[in-house]
Design a protein around this motif. Structure first.
Motif, PDB file in Angstrom:
ATOM      1  N   MET A   5     -10.893   8.369  31.112  1.00  0.00           N
ATOM      2  CA  MET A   5     -11.790   7.772  30.543  1.00  0.00           C
ATOM      3  C   MET A   5     -12.341   7.775  28.645  1.00  0.00           C
ATOM      4  O   MET A   5     -11.883   8.658  28.240  1.00  0.00           O
ATOM      5  CB  MET A   5     -13.005   8.255  31.084  1.00  0.00           C
ATOM      6  CG  MET A   5     -14.313   7.708  30.363  1.00  0.00           C
ATOM      7  SD  MET A   5     -15.795   8.999  32.314  1.00  0.00           S
ATOM      8  CE  MET A   5     -15.303  10.558  31.114  1.00  0.00           C
ATOM      9  N   ILE A   6     -13.148   6.893  28.569  1.00  0.00           N
ATOM     10  CA  ILE A   6     -12.935   6.500  26.687  1.00  0.00           C
ATOM     11  C   ILE A   6     -14.509   6.436  27.041  1.00  0.00           C
ATOM     12  O   ILE A   6     -15.571   5.774  27.119  1.00  0.00           O
ATOM     13  CB  ILE A   6     -12.309   5.271  26.288  1.00  0.00           C
ATOM     14  CG1 ILE A   6     -10.432   5.694  26.275  1.00  0.00           C
ATOM     15  CG2 ILE A   6     -13.279   4.800  25.264  1.00  0.00           C
ATOM     16  CD1 ILE A   6      -9.541   4.321  25.937  1.00  0.00           C
ATOM     17  N   LYS A   7     -14.881   7.430  25.505  1.00  0.00           N
ATOM     18  CA  LYS A   7     -16.125   7.355  25.141  1.00  0.00           C
ATOM     19  C   LYS A   7     -16.065   6.549  23.837  1.00  0.00           C
ATOM     20  O   LYS A   7     -15.557   7.414  22.985  1.00  0.00           O
ATOM     21  CB  LYS A   7     -16.800   8.656  24.664  1.00  0.00           C
ATOM     22  CG  LYS A   7     -17.208   9.671  25.951  1.00  0.00           C
ATOM     23  CD  LYS A   7     -17.894  10.785  25.884  1.00  0.00           C
ATOM     24  CE  LYS A   7     -17.915  11.199  27.522  1.00  0.00           C
ATOM     25  NZ  LYS A   7     -18.199  12.589  26.893  1.00  0.00           N
ATOM     26  N   TYR A   8     -16.971   5.450  23.288  1.00  0.00           N
ATOM     27  CA  TYR A   8     -17.020   5.085  22.555  1.00  0.00           C
ATOM     28  C   TYR A   8     -17.524   5.991  20.552  1.00  0.00           C
ATOM     29  O   TYR A   8     -18.020   6.744  21.578  1.00  0.00           O
ATOM     30  CB  TYR A   8     -17.799   3.662  22.421  1.00  0.00           C
ATOM     31  CG  TYR A   8     -17.712   3.457  23.841  1.00  0.00           C
ATOM     32  CD1 TYR A   8     -16.460   2.870  23.998  1.00  0.00           C
ATOM     33  CD2 TYR A   8     -18.440   2.019  23.946  1.00  0.00           C
ATOM     34  CE1 TYR A   8     -16.465   1.757  24.715  1.00  0.00           C
ATOM     35  CE2 TYR A   8     -17.917   1.292  25.308  1.00  0.00           C
ATOM     36  CZ  TYR A   8     -17.182   1.267  26.155  1.00  0.00           C
ATOM     37  OH  TYR A   8     -16.868   0.199  26.857  1.00  0.00           O
ATOM     38  N   GLY A   9     -16.715   5.320  20.294  1.00  0.00           N
ATOM     39  CA  GLY A   9     -17.577   5.631  18.888  1.00  0.00           C
ATOM     40  C   GLY A   9     -18.672   5.723  18.257  1.00  0.00           C
ATOM     41  O   GLY A   9     -19.074   5.062  18.745  1.00  0.00           O
TER      42      GLY A   9
ATOM     43  N   HIS B  43     -14.429   7.997  20.469  1.00  0.00           N
ATOM     44  CA  HIS B  43     -14.668   9.251  20.166  1.00  0.00           C
ATOM     45  C   HIS B  43     -14.134  10.356  21.068  1.00  0.00           C
ATOM     46  O   HIS B  43     -13.833  11.515  19.718  1.00  0.00           O
ATOM     47  CB  HIS B  43     -16.645   8.794  20.730  1.00  0.00           C
ATOM     48  CG  HIS B  43     -17.181  10.576  20.012  1.00  0.00           C
ATOM     49  ND1 HIS B  43     -17.353  10.683  19.185  1.00  0.00           N
ATOM     50  CD2 HIS B  43     -17.735  11.368  20.834  1.00  0.00           C
ATOM     51  CE1 HIS B  43     -18.066  11.591  18.942  1.00  0.00           C
ATOM     52  NE2 HIS B  43     -17.807  12.071  20.403  1.00  0.00           N
ATOM     53  N   SER B  44     -14.220   9.716  22.175  1.00  0.00           N
ATOM     54  CA  SER B  44     -12.943  11.035  22.528  1.00  0.00           C
ATOM     55  C   SER B  44     -12.524   9.859  23.779  1.00  0.00           C
ATOM     56  O   SER B  44     -12.511   9.249  24.570  1.00  0.00           O
ATOM     57  CB  SER B  44     -14.316  12.007  22.981  1.00  0.00           C
ATOM     58  OG  SER B  44     -15.415  11.739  23.679  1.00  0.00           O
TER      59      SER B  44
ATOM     60  N   GLU C 106     -10.708  15.163  24.682  1.00  0.00           N
ATOM     61  CA  GLU C 106      -9.875  15.246  23.063  1.00  0.00           C
ATOM     62  C   GLU C 106     -10.705  13.798  22.802  1.00  0.00           C
ATOM     63  O   GLU C 106     -11.091  13.185  22.994  1.00  0.00           O
ATOM     64  CB  GLU C 106      -8.426  14.370  23.674  1.00  0.00           C
ATOM     65  CG  GLU C 106      -7.489  15.875  25.182  1.00  0.00           C
ATOM     66  CD  GLU C 106      -6.220  15.675  24.870  1.00  0.00           C
ATOM     67  OE1 GLU C 106      -5.784  15.373  23.845  1.00  0.00           O
ATOM     68  OE2 GLU C 106      -5.878  15.205  26.140  1.00  0.00           O
ATOM     69  N   LYS C 107     -10.699  14.662  21.061  1.00  0.00           N
ATOM     70  CA  LYS C 107     -11.149  14.107  20.778  1.00  0.00           C
ATOM     71  C   LYS C 107     -10.963  12.568  19.712  1.00  0.00           C
ATOM     72  O   LYS C 107      -9.396  13.119  19.596  1.00  0.00           O
ATOM     73  CB  LYS C 107     -11.206  14.735  19.293  1.00  0.00           C
ATOM     74  CG  LYS C 107     -12.411  15.612  18.911  1.00  0.00           C
ATOM     75  CD  LYS C 107     -13.274  16.247  17.817  1.00  0.00           C
ATOM     76  CE  LYS C 107     -13.224  15.310  16.231  1.00  0.00           C
ATOM     77  NZ  LYS C 107     -14.454  16.223  15.804  1.00  0.00           N
ATOM     78  N   GLY C 108     -11.155  11.704  20.041  1.00  0.00           N
ATOM     79  CA  GLY C 108     -10.634  10.625  19.224  1.00  0.00           C
ATOM     80  C   GLY C 108     -10.595  10.262  17.832  1.00  0.00           C
ATOM     81  O   GLY C 108     -11.243  11.038  16.991  1.00  0.00           O
TER      82      GLY C 108
END
Ligand code: ATP
Ligand code: MG
Length: 387
Positions: free
Chosen positions: A1-5, A66-67, A156-158
């Motif tokens: 799962m990706i959270k946007y920046g 973002h992450s 984890e941090k993007g």
């Protein structure tokens, strides 16, 4: 799962941002077998375990993320959830935990509170962990959705920033040094897609120096996948400067020529802005007076992302992004070869203009731009022919 920046707040932009990020992720993952779904707040990338590590490594080079959360999908039944939960909290040496359940699928009959207790109970029974609701070592997240239940523990941090390309194109003056690749990286981070220009002066500069710049472009390209490198034949101009300009003004004039050519190439390739690795006060050509006199040749904005950073701060970023080791290889670039002993620290514009009149630089510049070599394929196989 990706959270946007960092998303722009305007609604229309949000859509453009997410779509571009989606395209960039597709490009970055290439042929890796995954399925991708996106919505307004998250993106989901589904893959098999055997490619997981590779997928995460690639996502860590995509701006606009973002992450990254590694979620494990199981069927929505208590046994499967418990089994996966145990597996996740046992992975590391945790002492305390907390369960946080989100029930997006309201048809599931157990409430979030009850689920927290149920799963907490299972973990207490099967491990030595203790509950700490205020400051736990690990939070076990359980998201119950229609398509299944997702369990995850860490985020984890993007890289953050904006998706590359959202701002249009820039032209980076790329030398083999430490500063300019960092400048390029920081520009990419703001969503600028990038072309690079490198001035070479064979035989005064070596093939190794050029290969070093190609290697640096290749590393930067891992964050972008659309970089082209323009290699400018600069020997004639450099020799003309050497012959016609007093030693202390050679660097000033040389840099004015570089700016003119960078502007020409930028215009030709639809780049809006020039970027470079100048840092205030680092060398004689980077005093404010020098910058003023050098910058005078172009009306195009020149952005210097590392202008106000200390060398150590720049080195720190160079190490993190993987360019430092290549940058410190010993090959000379064209500035160092004709390096005068006492370059002027406070050049005068009128003098610079006067010295330039002593040779026909305009035709030399036109010729240099016409004869640019374009390097744009940084895949392993094609790279061999340069190295
Ligand atoms: P760097 O570490 O990036 O080489 P530097 O501290 O050595 O920078 P200079 O050599 O004065 O500083 O160059 C300042 C900037 O001008 C560089 O950061 C780069 O953007 C640009 N530049 C210098 N030499 C070249 C070159 N041969 N080709 C392209 N750009 C160059
Ligand atoms: Mg340099």
């Amino acid at each position: 799962m990706i959270k946007y920046g960092e998303l722009t707040t305007k609604k229309a932009n949000r859509k453009v941002f997410i779509n571009l990020l989606y395209e960039n992720i597709l490009k970055m993952l290439g042929k890796t077998p995954v399925s991708i779904y996106k919505d307004r707040v998250r993106m989901y990338i589904e893959c098999e375990d055997y490619v997981l590590e590779q997928v995460v490594a690639k996502l860590k080079k995509v701006f606009g993320i973002h992450s990254i959360v590694i979620c494990h999908k199981v069927n929505t039944n208590i046994e499967e959830m418990e089994k996966k939960a145990l597996e996740l909290v046992k992975k590391q040496e945790y002492h305390t935990f907390k369960v946080e359940t989100k029930r997006a699928d309201k048809t599931f009959s157990i409430s979030s509170m009850e689920m927290n207790q149920k799963m907490g109970g299972a973990l207490l029974k099967n491990t030595n962990l203790k509950v700490d609701v205020h400051n736990p070592d690990v939070i076990l997240h359980i998201e119950i959705r229609r398509e299944g239940t997702f369990l995850y523990t860490n985020e984890e941090k993007g890289l953050g920033g904006y998706p590359v390309g959202i701002q249009g194109r820039g032209m980076l003056m790329l030398s083999g040094g430490i500063d300019s690749p960092v400048a390029g990286y920081l520009a990419l981070k703001r969503g600028v897609s990038m072309d690079c220009v490198y001035f070479e002066s064979p035989p005064h500069t070596s093939i190794e120096a050029k290969n070093k710049v190609i290697a640096l472009t290749k590393i930067m390209n891992e964050y972008s996948l659309s970089i082209r490198l323009f290699v400018v034949p600069f020997t004639e101009i450099q020799e003309a400067i050497y012959k016609n300009v007093p030693a202390n003004y050679m660097i000033t004039i040389m840099r004015r020529m570089m700016y003119r050519i960078s502007e020409g190439l930028a215009k030709k390739n639809k780049a809006k802005v020039i970027f470079n690795g100048e840092s205030i006060g680092q060398v004689a050509s980077q005093t404010l007076t020098s910058m003023q006199v050098i910058n005078e040749v172009t009306a195009m904005p020149v952005i210097r992302p590392v202008a106000c950073m200390d060398k150590l701060e720049i080195i720190d970023i160079a190490s993190k992004i993987g360019t430092y080791e290549t940058s410190i290889l010993p090959y000379e670039d064209c500035c160092t070869i004709f390096l005068p002993k006492h370059p002027v620290i406070h050049p005068e514009l009128e003098k610079a203009k006067q010295y330039e009149k002593s040779f026909d630089y305009e035709s030399l510049i036109t010729k240099a731009i016409e004869n640019v070599e374009v390097v744009k394929d940084f895949q392993e196989t094609s790279f061999q022919k340069y190295l």
